[in-house]
Scaffold this active site. Structure first.
Site, PDB file in Angstrom:
ATOM      1  CG  HIS A  47      30.742  10.360 -39.561  1.00 23.91           C
ATOM      2  ND1 HIS A  47      30.000   9.320 -39.047  1.00 23.91           N
ATOM      3  CD2 HIS A  47      30.091  10.752 -40.694  1.00 23.91           C
ATOM      4  CE1 HIS A  47      28.944   9.112 -39.827  1.00 23.91           C
ATOM      5  NE2 HIS A  47      28.984   9.962 -40.838  1.00 23.91           N
ATOM      6  CG  HIS A  71      29.260   9.152 -46.094  1.00 26.83           C
ATOM      7  ND1 HIS A  71      30.261   8.779 -45.249  1.00 26.83           N
ATOM      8  CD2 HIS A  71      28.297   9.705 -45.316  1.00 26.83           C
ATOM      9  CE1 HIS A  71      29.915   9.070 -44.009  1.00 26.83           C
ATOM     10  NE2 HIS A  71      28.729   9.629 -44.017  1.00 26.83           N
ATOM     11  CD  GLU A  75      23.636  16.950 -47.160  1.00 26.63           C
ATOM     12  OE1 GLU A  75      23.357  16.643 -48.325  1.00 26.63           O
ATOM     13  OE2 GLU A  75      22.811  17.329 -46.319  1.00 26.63           O
ATOM     14  CG  ASP A  76      28.038  17.875 -44.404  1.00 27.95           C
ATOM     15  OD1 ASP A  76      26.887  18.225 -44.711  1.00 27.95           O
ATOM     16  OD2 ASP A  76      28.295  16.968 -43.606  1.00 27.95           O
ATOM     17  CG  ASP A 139      25.969   7.967 -42.503  1.00 31.80           C
ATOM     18  OD1 ASP A 139      26.859   8.531 -41.840  1.00 31.80           O
ATOM     19  OD2 ASP A 139      24.916   8.524 -42.877  1.00 31.80           O
ATOM     20  CG  ASP A 260      10.889 -21.181 -18.631  1.00 33.22           C
ATOM     21  OD1 ASP A 260      11.982 -21.667 -18.312  1.00 33.22           O
ATOM     22  OD2 ASP A 260       9.821 -21.793 -18.574  1.00 33.22           O
TER      23      ASP A 260
HETATM   24 MN    MN Z   1      27.500  10.531 -42.385  1.00 31.89          MN
END
Ligand code: MN
Length: 705
Positions: A47, A71, A75-76, A139, A260
Site C-alpha cells: 500500500h 504515511h 498511525e499503525d 492514499d 448526442d
Molecule cells: Mn494509507
C-alpha cells in the site's frame, strides 16, 4: 527488495542522494509494517509503495515520496514522529503527521455536524503544507482502487466520503485525472446497478457514434492541413460514466441528449495557435452562439486554461471542442501537482501553486470567521461546487439545484404537483415571492393553494429543465376557456398599469386591434396571451395605438417600456446593431417575433419602417443589468502572440470574448471581428481603450451593422 525496484524505476527523475533517502524511508516502512496484512490479504507494504508510486507518476518531490512511504507508520506501528524527525528531518515528519491527522478524521455521513467538524480539521491539517492533501489523495486513490477486499458497508461509506469530500478537493486543486478516477470508482461501488446499465448503454451508443466521430475528426484534420499550424493533435473524447450520470440526475437530461454530443480535444503548440485553431474550427462549422468560453484569458479558479467552443456539425449534431497547449493540458490533468519540481521557473504551474495556497488561506480565514462548523461547511460547499446550491426542505432534506434557481424551480424539484399549485414560499421563515432566487443554505417551505395554477410568466425566470417542461406541459393541457379567462386577466392588468382600463375601449378600437393582430375573435387573442404566446404588455400598447391612431406613439400616455435586464420578457436585441445600455433605442414589434430592440440609427430598421409592424417606445431603465453583446472590428498586425494579447486586454477591461472571427486581409494585417460581453456604453469604451493599447492593434471600431 523487489518491491522497491518497482518504485525505483518511477523515481529516476530524482537525484541519487534523494533516491537514497527514499530507500531509507522504504526500509523503515518495510520493517514497521512487517507481518501486517491489508483487508484484501496482501502484504501491507504494497500500500505505501503504491501511494508513493502514484505521487512519483506526478513527478512529486522526494520529501513527498518519502512521507508517502511512511504515511501509515505512526498511525499503525510503533514508529514515532520523533523517530521520523531524527532520521528524515522536520519536513517529512510534519507531512507524515499531517496525513496521520487526516486519516484519524472520520466523516461519518450520518451527522452533518460531525462531518463539518471533520472538514474543519482537515483544512487545518492542509494549511500547513499543501502536499499533505496530495499524499492523502494518493492514499485515497489506492484505497479506492483496491476497495474490493473491504466489507460492503465500509466500502460504501468510504465511497460516499470520496464523492463528497476528496473528489471535489482534487477538482478544486485542478487534479482532473485523479478526480475522474476517484469518482468513477466510487460510483461503481455506490450504485452498482446504475453503473452496469449505464455502461451497457454507453457501449451500445459508442458503436453508433464511431462513424460520426471518425468523419468529424477527418474534417477537422483536413481543415488543419490546409492551414500553416504546426504539430496539432486531435483526439475524440468520451465523457466518463459518473459525469454522464450526474448530468442526467441533477439536470434531468435524458441519456440520448447527454450522448448526442461529439467532443474533441485539440492540442497545439502555443497560445497564439490556440486562437488560430479556433478560427479554423469556426470556419469549418458554424459556432453555436454564446457557447464560446475563453479560459485562456480568464482561467478558472483552479488554474484550468483552455478555449471551449460548440459547433453545429453535420446534420446539426453539436460538436464540443477544447483547444489548448501541451502545458495547459498537463495542468488540466494534474493541476497543482503538474511539474511540482520545476515550479520556480515555470510561470504556468507557479500561478497554480499560488492559487491553491490562496484557496487554502481563504478557507482558513473563513473557518476563523464563522461561528459553527456547519456554517463553515456550507461556505466550503459553495466554493467546491460553484455551479450548484444546496437548500433545505423544512424537514431538513438537502436539495441540490443549479445556481440561479428560484422558488418555482425548487417547488418543481420536490414534485410536479407542488410546482403546479405553489403560490409563495417561506424562506428562512420569511414570506417571499415565487421569483425569488434561492441562496445556499436557505430553508425553503413552499406554500400551495388547492386551486392555484402555473403562470406562463414563470417561464421568464425558472432555470431548471424540469420546471420549464412541467410548466409548458401544463399550459398546453390547460383548457381553452381557462386560457381565455387568464389571458383577459393579464391584458386587464397590463392596461391598468398604463391607467387605461379595458372597459374604456369601444368596439371600434377592439376591431382595429383584431385586424392589427390578425385574430378572428377577442377570445382567440386572449387565449394566445393566456398560453404565453403573446405578451400582454405589447398587446396593451397595440390596443392603445389602435384606439387613438391619430396620436403619435411618443405621446406621454403611452409610456415607454423600460428595459431592465439583458434577459427575461420576450425581448430580443437585434443582431444587426447589437444595442447596449447607453445607446438610443427603438422597439419594433413584429407578430411572431415579439419585441426586437434596435439602435435608433440602425439601417435594418430603416428597411423595416416600410413593412407592416409596430414601433414601441423603449428606454433603458436606470438600473438596467445583465450582459450585452457588442461587436467590434480590430485591425491588427500579423505577429506572434497578437491574439493572445488582444484576449488579455479584453479580460483586463473586465469583459469577455463571446465569439471571434478572422478574415485575413493580407499577409501583414488581419481584420479580427470579436463579439464582446459588456455592461453598457461606458464599459465598451473602456474595453476599446484597452484594445487600442495593444501594440499590434492598428485600429479598433465598434461595428454597427
Ligand atoms: Mn494509507
Amino acid at each position: 527488495m523487489s518491491l522497491f525496484k518497482q518504485l525505483r524505476k518511477e523515481i529516476s527523475y530524482l537525484e541519487e542522494a534523494q533516491i537514497a533517502e527514499i530507500y531509507e524511508a522504504f526500509l523503515v516502512a518495510q520493517d514497521a509494517h512487517s507481518g501486517q496484512k491489508r483487508d484484501n490479504g496482501e502484504n501491507y507494504l504494497t500500500h505505501p509503495i503504491a501511494v508513493a508510486t502514484v505521487l512519483a507518476s506526478m513527478h512529486m518531490d522526494h520529501q513527498s515520496i518519502a512521507a508517502a512511504l511512511l504515511h501509515d507508520v505512526v498511525e499503525d506501528t510503533a514508529v514515532t514522529k520523533e523517530f521520523i524527525t531524527s532520521k528524515f528531518g522536520n519536513t517529512v515528519a510534519d507531512l507524515v503527521d499531517g496525513v496521520t491527522k487526516l486519516t484519524q478524521i472520520e466523516f461519518s455521513g450520518s451527522h452533518a455536524e460531525t462531518q463539518a467538524e471533520s472538514f474543519r480539521k482537515m483544512v487545518l491539517a492542509m494549511s500547513r503544507d499543501i502536499r499533505v492533501i496530495l499524499i492523502k489523495l494518493a492514499d485515497r486513490l489506492h484505497n479506492m482502487r483496491t476497495i474490493g477486499g473491504v466489507v460492503a458497508n465500509k466500502g460504501k461509506r468510504i465511497s460516499r466520503e470520496t464523492l463528497d469530500i476528496y473528489a471535489p478537493i482534487a477538482n478544486r486543486l485542478g487534479m482532473h485525472a485523479l478526480c475522474l478516477e476517484l469518482e468513477t470508482l466510487a460510483f461503481t461501488i455506490l450504485y452498482p446497478r446504475r453503473h452496469r446499465i449505464l455502461l451497457e448503454a454507453v457501449e451500445k451508443a459508442r458503436g453508433n457514434r464511431k462513424e460520426v466521430m471518425a468523419t468529424i475528426e477527418k474534417e477537422i484534420k483536413q481543415g488543419i492541413a490546409k492551414s500553416t499550424l504546426p504539430e496539432v493533435t486531435v483526439s475524440g473524447r468520451e465523457k466518463n460514466l459518473y459525469s454522464i450520470y450526474r448530468k442526467m440526475s441533477t439536470r434531468h437530461i435524458l441519456f440520448a441528449a447527454v450522448m448526442d454530443v461529439y467532443a474533441f480535444r485539440i492540442i497545439v503548440q502555443s497560445i497564439d495557435d490556440c486562437y488560430r485553431m479556433l478560427g479554423i474550427a469556426h470556419s469549418l462549422y458554424k459556432p453555436v452562439p454564446g457557447k464560446f468560453k475563453d479560459y485562456i484569458a480568464i482561467p478558472k479558479a483552479n488554474g484550468y486554461q483552455s478555449l471551449h467552443t460548440t459547433l453545429f456539425g453535420l446534420y446539426g449534431v453539436p460538436i464540443e471542442i477544447q483547444i489548448r497547449t501541451k502545458e495547459m493540458d498537463n495542468m488540466a490533468n494534474n493541476g497543482i501537482a503538474a511539474h511540482w519540481l520545476y515550479r520556480a521557473d515555470d510561470k504556468l504551474t507557479n500561478t497554480a501553486h499560488i492559487r491553491a495556497q490562496q484557496w487554502v488561506n481563504n478557507l482558513l480565514e473563513m473557518q476563523q470567521n464563522t461561528g459553527s462548523s456547519l456554517e463553515f461547511l456550507d461556505n466550503v460547499r459553495v466554493d467546491l461546487f460553484p455551479d450548484e446550491i444546496y437548500v433545505f426542505t423544512p424537514k431538513g432534506h438537502i436539495m441540490e439545484l443549479p445556481r440561479g434557481s428560484t422558488v418555482v424551480d425548487f417547488a418543481y424539484a420536490i414534485h410536479t404537483d407542488v410546482g403546479n399549485t405553489c403560490v409563495a414560499a417561506r424562506i428562512n421563515h420569511k414570506f417571499m415571492p415565487l421569483a425569488t432566487v434561492l441562496l445556499n443554505g436557505q430553508t425553503v417551505s413552499i406554500i400551495t393553494a388547492p386551486d392555484a395554477k402555473p403562470n406562463p410568466a414563470w417561464l421568464n425566470f425558472v432555470i431548471t429543465a424540469r420546471a420549464r417542461s412541467s410548466i409548458r406541459a401544463y399550459l398546453k393541457d390547460q383548457k381553452y376557456s381557462e386560457s381565455v379567462q387568464f389571458g383577459k386577466q393579464l391584458l386587464e392588468q397590463a392596461l391598468a398599469e398604463m391607467s387605461m382600463p379595458l372597459q374604456q375601449f369601444d368596439q371600434k378600437a377592439i376591431d382595429a386591434l383584431l385586424e392589427e393582430t390578425q385574430f378572428k375573435t377577442l377570445d382567440d387573442l386572449y387565449e394566445s396571451i393566456g398560453l404565453g404566446k403573446r405578451l400582454a404588455i405589447f398587446t396593451a400598447h397595440q390596443l392603445a395605438n389602435a384606439a387613438q391612431p391619430e396620436i403619435k406613439i411618443d405621446d406621454d400616455k403611452n409610456k415607454p417600456l423600460l428595459i431592465r435586464d439583458a434577459e427575461g420578457m420576450a425581448i430580443t436585441f437585434a443582431p444587426c446593431c447589437n444595442p447596449i445600455p447607453g445607446d438610443q433605442i427603438v422597439g419594433y414589434f413584429n407578430v411572431g417575433h415579439g419585441l426586437v430592440v434596435h439602435t435608433e440609427n440602425c439601417a435594418t430598421l430603416e428597411k423595416l419602417r416600410k413593412q407592416r409592424g409596430q414601433y414601441m417606445p423603449v428606454l433603458w431603465a436606470d438600473d438596467v443589468t445583465g450582459d450585452f453583446k457588442a461587436v467590434v472590428n480590430v485591425e491588427m498586425a500579423n505577429q506572434k502572440g497578437a491574439l493572445a494579447q488582444l484576449a488579455s486586454a479584453v479580460a483586463d477591461a473586465g469583459s469577455n470574448i463571446d465569439d471571434i472571427k478572422m478574415s485575413d486581409t493580407n499577409e501583414d494585417y488581419s481584420l479580427v471581428t470579436i463579439r464582446l460581453v459588456v455592461k453598457n456604453v461606458a464599459h465598451l469604451e473602456r474595453v476599446l481603450r484597452h484594445i487600442s493599447q495593444v501594440p499590434m492593434v492598428m485600429g479598433v471600431i465598434r461595428k454597427k451593422q
